[in-house]
Design a protein around this motif. Sequence first.
Motif, PDB file in Angstrom:
ATOM      1  N   ALA A  79       0.900  -1.288  -0.003  1.00  0.00           N
ATOM      2  CA  ALA A  79      -0.045  -0.203   0.099  1.00  0.00           C
ATOM      3  C   ALA A  79       0.832   1.244   0.052  1.00  0.00           C
ATOM      4  O   ALA A  79       0.451   2.313  -0.455  1.00  0.00           O
ATOM      5  CB  ALA A  79      -1.039   0.078   1.135  1.00  0.00           C
ATOM      6  N   GLY A  80       1.919   1.292   0.456  1.00  0.00           N
ATOM      7  CA  GLY A  80       2.821   2.589   0.654  1.00  0.00           C
ATOM      8  C   GLY A  80       3.885   2.562  -0.299  1.00  0.00           C
ATOM      9  O   GLY A  80       4.609   3.678  -0.244  1.00  0.00           O
ATOM     10  N   ALA A  81       3.906   1.764  -1.452  1.00  0.00           N
ATOM     11  CA  ALA A  81       4.875   2.062  -2.578  1.00  0.00           C
ATOM     12  C   ALA A  81       4.456   3.435  -3.212  1.00  0.00           C
ATOM     13  O   ALA A  81       3.631   3.708  -3.571  1.00  0.00           O
ATOM     14  CB  ALA A  81       4.694   0.710  -3.479  1.00  0.00           C
ATOM     15  N   PRO A  82       5.787   3.811  -3.437  1.00  0.00           N
ATOM     16  CA  PRO A  82       5.638   5.146  -4.322  1.00  0.00           C
ATOM     17  C   PRO A  82       5.196   4.937  -5.575  1.00  0.00           C
ATOM     18  O   PRO A  82       5.258   3.943  -6.197  1.00  0.00           O
ATOM     19  CB  PRO A  82       6.965   5.524  -4.541  1.00  0.00           C
ATOM     20  CG  PRO A  82       7.862   4.672  -3.332  1.00  0.00           C
ATOM     21  CD  PRO A  82       7.066   3.648  -3.051  1.00  0.00           C
ATOM     22  N   GLU A  83       4.379   6.029  -6.303  1.00  0.00           N
ATOM     23  CA  GLU A  83       3.716   6.014  -7.307  1.00  0.00           C
ATOM     24  C   GLU A  83       4.203   4.989  -8.571  1.00  0.00           C
ATOM     25  O   GLU A  83       3.697   4.051  -9.201  1.00  0.00           O
ATOM     26  CB  GLU A  83       3.105   7.191  -7.885  1.00  0.00           C
ATOM     27  CG  GLU A  83       2.205   7.067  -8.953  1.00  0.00           C
ATOM     28  CD  GLU A  83       1.923   8.389  -9.524  1.00  0.00           C
ATOM     29  OE1 GLU A  83       1.057   8.596 -10.442  1.00  0.00           O
ATOM     30  OE2 GLU A  83       2.074   9.485  -8.905  1.00  0.00           O
ATOM     31  N   LEU A  84       5.394   5.543  -8.951  1.00  0.00           N
ATOM     32  CA  LEU A  84       6.162   4.994 -10.092  1.00  0.00           C
ATOM     33  C   LEU A  84       6.619   3.513  -9.767  1.00  0.00           C
ATOM     34  O   LEU A  84       6.609   2.775 -10.780  1.00  0.00           O
ATOM     35  CB  LEU A  84       7.211   6.115 -10.620  1.00  0.00           C
ATOM     36  CG  LEU A  84       6.845   7.076 -11.219  1.00  0.00           C
ATOM     37  CD1 LEU A  84       8.051   8.016 -11.409  1.00  0.00           C
ATOM     38  CD2 LEU A  84       5.952   6.720 -12.510  1.00  0.00           C
ATOM     39  N   TYR A  85       7.022   3.335  -8.469  1.00  0.00           N
ATOM     40  CA  TYR A  85       7.634   2.142  -8.219  1.00  0.00           C
ATOM     41  C   TYR A  85       6.358   1.046  -8.222  1.00  0.00           C
ATOM     42  O   TYR A  85       6.484  -0.090  -8.786  1.00  0.00           O
ATOM     43  CB  TYR A  85       8.467   2.011  -6.903  1.00  0.00           C
ATOM     44  CG  TYR A  85       8.494   0.768  -6.582  1.00  0.00           C
ATOM     45  CD1 TYR A  85       9.677   0.122  -7.127  1.00  0.00           C
ATOM     46  CD2 TYR A  85       7.990   0.055  -5.342  1.00  0.00           C
ATOM     47  CE1 TYR A  85      10.096  -1.167  -6.618  1.00  0.00           C
ATOM     48  CE2 TYR A  85       8.643  -1.037  -4.999  1.00  0.00           C
ATOM     49  CZ  TYR A  85       9.574  -2.025  -5.724  1.00  0.00           C
ATOM     50  OH  TYR A  85      10.124  -2.906  -5.118  1.00  0.00           O
ATOM     51  N   ARG A  86       5.230   1.294  -7.751  1.00  0.00           N
ATOM     52  CA  ARG A  86       3.935   0.600  -7.759  1.00  0.00           C
ATOM     53  C   ARG A  86       3.649   0.357  -9.245  1.00  0.00           C
ATOM     54  O   ARG A  86       3.230  -0.746  -9.402  1.00  0.00           O
ATOM     55  CB  ARG A  86       3.027   1.413  -7.065  1.00  0.00           C
ATOM     56  CG  ARG A  86       1.455   0.438  -6.974  1.00  0.00           C
ATOM     57  CD  ARG A  86       0.515   1.717  -6.526  1.00  0.00           C
ATOM     58  NE  ARG A  86      -0.812   1.017  -6.451  1.00  0.00           N
ATOM     59  CZ  ARG A  86      -1.684   0.944  -7.340  1.00  0.00           C
ATOM     60  NH1 ARG A  86      -1.469   1.262  -8.359  1.00  0.00           N
ATOM     61  NH2 ARG A  86      -2.853   0.187  -6.852  1.00  0.00           N
ATOM     62  N   MET A  87       3.793   1.395 -10.018  1.00  0.00           N
ATOM     63  CA  MET A  87       3.344   1.085 -11.331  1.00  0.00           C
ATOM     64  C   MET A  87       4.089   0.103 -11.986  1.00  0.00           C
ATOM     65  O   MET A  87       3.771  -0.936 -12.780  1.00  0.00           O
ATOM     66  CB  MET A  87       3.393   2.398 -12.254  1.00  0.00           C
ATOM     67  CG  MET A  87       3.151   2.187 -13.565  1.00  0.00           C
ATOM     68  SD  MET A  87       3.462   3.614 -14.992  1.00  0.00           S
ATOM     69  CE  MET A  87       5.180   3.610 -14.873  1.00  0.00           C
ATOM     70  N   HIS A  88       5.316  -0.001 -11.833  1.00  0.00           N
ATOM     71  CA  HIS A  88       6.504  -0.925 -12.308  1.00  0.00           C
ATOM     72  C   HIS A  88       6.096  -2.389 -11.797  1.00  0.00           C
ATOM     73  O   HIS A  88       5.996  -3.272 -12.434  1.00  0.00           O
ATOM     74  CB  HIS A  88       7.741  -0.619 -12.144  1.00  0.00           C
ATOM     75  CG  HIS A  88       8.599  -1.684 -12.293  1.00  0.00           C
ATOM     76  ND1 HIS A  88       9.032  -1.802 -13.883  1.00  0.00           N
ATOM     77  CD2 HIS A  88       9.210  -2.696 -11.771  1.00  0.00           C
ATOM     78  CE1 HIS A  88       9.701  -3.003 -13.910  1.00  0.00           C
ATOM     79  NE2 HIS A  88       9.857  -3.326 -12.763  1.00  0.00           N
TER      80      HIS A  88
END
Length: 155
Positions: free
Chosen positions: A69-78
Amino acid sequence: MPVGSSASDTVSALVATLPPSPRLPDVVAGVGRFVGKPTRVVDVDGPSWGPLTALVSQFEHENLVLVPAGAPELYRMHCVLHELGHLVHGDAGTPTTTSIAEFASGGHVCRRALDGDTGLVSISDDDEHFAERFAYELATVLLAGSASADERAYG
């Protein structure tokens, strides 16, 4: 797309089914259509994920991509795109006894190694290589025209 197609060919076929200027939810829905099963992303809050960055769970009625849930946006997208790559590649996702034991002891699911001669990271598993390539190529589509992508990544 037949199993065995390249990541580039698979991305091209998928992008052809998406709306202009697609967003991540469009890709998730497109992959669901591509694999013939609804697919959704679930943000999971809780204790440390350890070496795991995301995972895909395949059920009879749907596929779930689980991300911290706390992953940064671009890292989450990857991470989401990488797991979607496993789905379109037809990976069964069935862990082996060895991989479960290795992961439980703090190891990684994917084997990556730094090549001392080139300084490049090599991925030892074809499924992981496909998923990484799929994620990279789709990210370039999603971030096209996004002037703020570097700012979101690097502050």
